[in-house]
Design a protein around this motif. Structure first.
Motif: not given
Length: 243
Positions: A114-127, A184-197
């Motif tokens: 719920l805090k850090y859900p699974a992401n498909p390819p193209a979602v998330g910064d490799p760095d 307390l844990f940081p939120t990470i949102n790296e979903v591209p703007d044009n990625f299909s919801a």
């Protein structure tokens, strides 16, 4: 481990039907985005070490089954430790296995996801993959630790109150600890703007569904096997588990 093997085979069937199509669509999006950014690049494409066909068939089956068998072995150890030590309920081996599977699914899969859900390819910064992995496992550790504390609190409260009240207080403790940790844990949102919801939603539902199948099958099949073949002479479904 046999129960884990069966659970893994069924989970593979589910991910093959419902998960892989979402992965293919995400890869197509990733490749299209890469071509847009590299149209001026004179270099050639990187050689594919493992083909997508192998990844989606033999590789996927091997990974899911090995993971499931390993989880089955760990589950057996937790079951052996818990039998007669953790709960004082008339549940028997089958009931205990179902309870442990439910608690494991909540603490290991559902809450950290719920805090850090699974992401498909193209979602998330490799760095940031190392940072995201560390945060997920830290959340996982907190969730498991809070669940262990909540279960022990439930066990102690049973001596002075009924089971429903003890369970409610244990749930409040677990939810409270995880709510604080999540804030307390940081939120990470790296979903591209044009990625299909819709694609992102379907992928995450499929990812969760894999674990629902795995833990459900593992809990019920292991419980049935333990009650029927291992513990039946000593423990019956109505036998009281002594702490």
């Amino acid at each position: 481990m046999l129960a884990g093997l069966l659970a893994g085979i069924l989970a593979f069937g589910f991910v093959k039907v419902f998960g892989e199509p979402q992965v293919d669509r995400a890869i197509a999006f990733e490749e299209a985005s890469a071509h847009e950014h590299e149209h001026g690049d004179a270099g050639g494409e990187e050689e594919e070490l493992v083909s997508r066909e192998v990844q989606a068939s033999v590789g996927l089956f091997t990974g899911v089954v090995i993971y499931s068998v390993s989880i089955g072995g760990i589950f057996a150890l937790v079951f052996a430790f818990s039998m007669g030590r953790v709960v004082q309920l008339k549940v028997g081996p089958r009931g205990l296995a179902a309870i442990l599977a439910l608690l494991a699914f909540i603490s290991v899969i559902l809450v950290p996801g719920l805090k850090y859900p699974a992401n498909p390819p193209a979602v998330g910064d490799p760095d940031t993959i190392r940072q995201r992995t560390k945060l997920f496992f830290l959340m996982l550790v907190v969730s498991i630790a809070a669940m262990v504390v909540a279960v022990n609190l439930f066990k102690k409260l049973l001596a002075s109150m009924n089971g429903w009240s003890a369970a409610a207080l244990a749930v409040v403790l677990y939810v409270g600890v995880l709510s604080v940790a999540a804030s307390l844990f940081p939120t990470i949102n790296e979903v591209p703007d044009n990625f299909s919801a819709t694609l992102l939603w379907k992928f995450r539902v499929a990812s969760l569904g894999i674990h629902v199948i795995l833990w459900t099958v593992l809990g019920f099949v292991f419980g049935w096997m333990a009650e029927r073949h291992l513990l039946a002479p000593k423990y019956r479904p109505t036998a009281r588990l002594q702490s």
